[in-house]
Design a protein around this motif. Structure first.
Motif, PDB file in Angstrom:
ATOM      1  N   HIS A  63       0.791  -1.247  -0.134  1.00  0.00           N
ATOM      2  CA  HIS A  63      -0.028  -0.018  -0.074  1.00  0.00           C
ATOM      3  C   HIS A  63       0.653   1.157  -0.170  1.00  0.00           C
ATOM      4  O   HIS A  63       0.669   2.279  -0.828  1.00  0.00           O
ATOM      5  CB  HIS A  63      -0.875  -0.130   1.140  1.00  0.00           C
ATOM      6  CG  HIS A  63      -1.773   1.059   1.508  1.00  0.00           C
ATOM      7  ND1 HIS A  63      -2.841   1.447   0.571  1.00  0.00           N
ATOM      8  CD2 HIS A  63      -1.644   2.183   2.333  1.00  0.00           C
ATOM      9  CE1 HIS A  63      -3.381   2.669   1.214  1.00  0.00           C
ATOM     10  NE2 HIS A  63      -2.814   2.945   1.908  1.00  0.00           N
ATOM     11  N   GLU A  64       1.870   1.177   0.854  1.00  0.00           N
ATOM     12  CA  GLU A  64       2.839   2.472   0.781  1.00  0.00           C
ATOM     13  C   GLU A  64       3.684   2.416  -0.286  1.00  0.00           C
ATOM     14  O   GLU A  64       4.081   3.587  -0.921  1.00  0.00           O
ATOM     15  CB  GLU A  64       3.566   2.102   2.383  1.00  0.00           C
ATOM     16  CG  GLU A  64       2.812   2.086   3.396  1.00  0.00           C
ATOM     17  CD  GLU A  64       1.998   3.257   3.713  1.00  0.00           C
ATOM     18  OE1 GLU A  64       1.916   4.325   3.249  1.00  0.00           O
ATOM     19  OE2 GLU A  64       1.134   3.005   4.514  1.00  0.00           O
ATOM     20  N   LEU A  83       6.461   7.929   3.328  1.00  0.00           N
ATOM     21  CA  LEU A  83       6.116   6.524   2.624  1.00  0.00           C
ATOM     22  C   LEU A  83       7.233   5.644   2.783  1.00  0.00           C
ATOM     23  O   LEU A  83       7.230   4.498   3.310  1.00  0.00           O
ATOM     24  CB  LEU A  83       5.186   6.517   1.469  1.00  0.00           C
ATOM     25  CG  LEU A  83       4.382   7.561   1.371  1.00  0.00           C
ATOM     26  CD1 LEU A  83       3.871   7.715  -0.111  1.00  0.00           C
ATOM     27  CD2 LEU A  83       2.972   7.149   1.918  1.00  0.00           C
ATOM     28  N   ARG A  86       8.306   4.563   6.171  1.00  0.00           N
ATOM     29  CA  ARG A  86       7.294   3.805   6.756  1.00  0.00           C
ATOM     30  C   ARG A  86       7.327   2.221   6.387  1.00  0.00           C
ATOM     31  O   ARG A  86       7.373   1.464   7.210  1.00  0.00           O
ATOM     32  CB  ARG A  86       5.924   4.183   6.687  1.00  0.00           C
ATOM     33  CG  ARG A  86       4.828   3.242   7.119  1.00  0.00           C
ATOM     34  CD  ARG A  86       3.354   3.854   7.024  1.00  0.00           C
ATOM     35  NE  ARG A  86       3.023   4.931   7.703  1.00  0.00           N
ATOM     36  CZ  ARG A  86       2.028   5.950   7.258  1.00  0.00           C
ATOM     37  NH1 ARG A  86       1.333   5.642   6.427  1.00  0.00           N
ATOM     38  NH2 ARG A  86       2.115   7.021   7.860  1.00  0.00           N
ATOM     39  N   VAL A  87       7.957   1.997   5.308  1.00  0.00           N
ATOM     40  CA  VAL A  87       8.336   0.778   4.563  1.00  0.00           C
ATOM     41  C   VAL A  87       9.293   0.026   5.462  1.00  0.00           C
ATOM     42  O   VAL A  87       9.503  -0.972   5.767  1.00  0.00           O
ATOM     43  CB  VAL A  87       8.447   0.732   3.237  1.00  0.00           C
ATOM     44  CG1 VAL A  87       8.525  -0.727   2.722  1.00  0.00           C
ATOM     45  CG2 VAL A  87       7.056   1.073   2.275  1.00  0.00           C
TER      46      VAL A  87
END
Length: 277
Positions: A63-64, A83, A86-87
């Protein structure tokens, strides 16, 4: 003696007849009823939960990553940095999960290994999509999903799109002139080290102030691959600890296959240029 604390007195919602509850919103009945051990072995539930939760984290990673790729093709690439960070944190979380699985001994695993049949993490379609999206592309790896037309179609569609690193190179080319041939490549193939690209990235690294967005993008990509490599290494270590050098349930060489994957570079130019700086 005081009465037990009652959250309702402070306004907490306590009645959910006909109203959405925590369980409803998260669909926990389906999630918590998705574990179906095929043996009576105590550790099979651990094995199932480990892999199911990993798939949930990979769903979020995809999603990211899809959003990050879209952002790299937009005017302002800076939102992609969050993003990508976050991954990286997602893969840190996936890394920690190996610590739990490593509490399972070889003796524990043999009590239910036969129940797995030919199923294997090697067959994870989400993991394959993550690899394809990041740039490690191999058409042959679609074959284990041929029995599922929906998964095969999704993976083939990914190969028609530029990888995350392709999008990063396109942004690099907007700031540092590159020959047209340097950007022309077969999208179905993995990235290979390229002297032209390394020279362009080196220009960015030698003058971060002028190319700050590209400089930060490059470091976010390196950070992501760093965590991804750690995840792969911990995978190898866990598998060797539990099954030694036996073949995997999916027919791969097991540890030998996983060790070969440790040699894969997702963003090769960003690693090779460091020697030249």
């Amino acid at each position: 003696m005081t009465d037990p604390y009652n959250p309702a007195r402070d306004g907490a919602q306590m009645s959910f007849d006909g109203r959405m509850s925590y369980t409803d919103y998260l669909g926990l009945d389906a999630v918590l009823d998705a574990q179906h051990p095929l043996s009576t072995a105590h550790d099979e539930l651990l094995f199932i939960v480990q892999h199911q939760t990993s798939e949930l984290w990979m769903q979020l990673a995809l999603h990211e990553l899809h959003a990050a790729r879209d952002t790299l093709q937009a005017k302002d690439i800076r939102p992609a940095f969050k993003l990508l960070s976050r991954v990286s944190r997602i893969f840190e979380q996936l890394n920690s999960a190996w610590d739990v699985l490593r509490t399972m001994t070889p003796s524990d695993y043999t009590t239910f290994r036969d129940s797995l049949g030919q199923s294997s993490g090697f067959q994870s379609a989400q993991y394959r999509e993550i690899e394809f999206l990041l740039g490690n592309r191999n058409v042959a790896m679609i074959r284990p999903h041929a029995h599922r037309p929906d998964l095969e179609t999704r993976l083939r569609a990914e190969l028609d799109k530029p990888s995350l690193y392709d999008c990063a190179l396109a942004r690099l080319a907007q700031a540092v002139p590159l020959p047209e041939a340097a950007l022309a490549r077969d999208l179905t193939k993995p990235h290979q080290p390229d002297e032209t690209m390394q020279a362009a990235w080196a220009k960015v690294y030698r003058d971060p102030a002028q190319y700050w967005d590209l400089y930060e993008l490059a470091e976010k990509l390196v950070d992501l691959e760093d965590y991804f490599r750690r995840w792969r290494f911990n995978h190898v270590t866990t598998v060797e600890r539990v099954i030694g050098l036996k073949r995997g349930t999916g027919g791969t060489g097991g540890v030998s296959y996983l060790k070969r994957m440790l040699e894969v570079e997702l963003f090769p130019d960003l690693w090779h240029l460091r020697t030249k700086l």
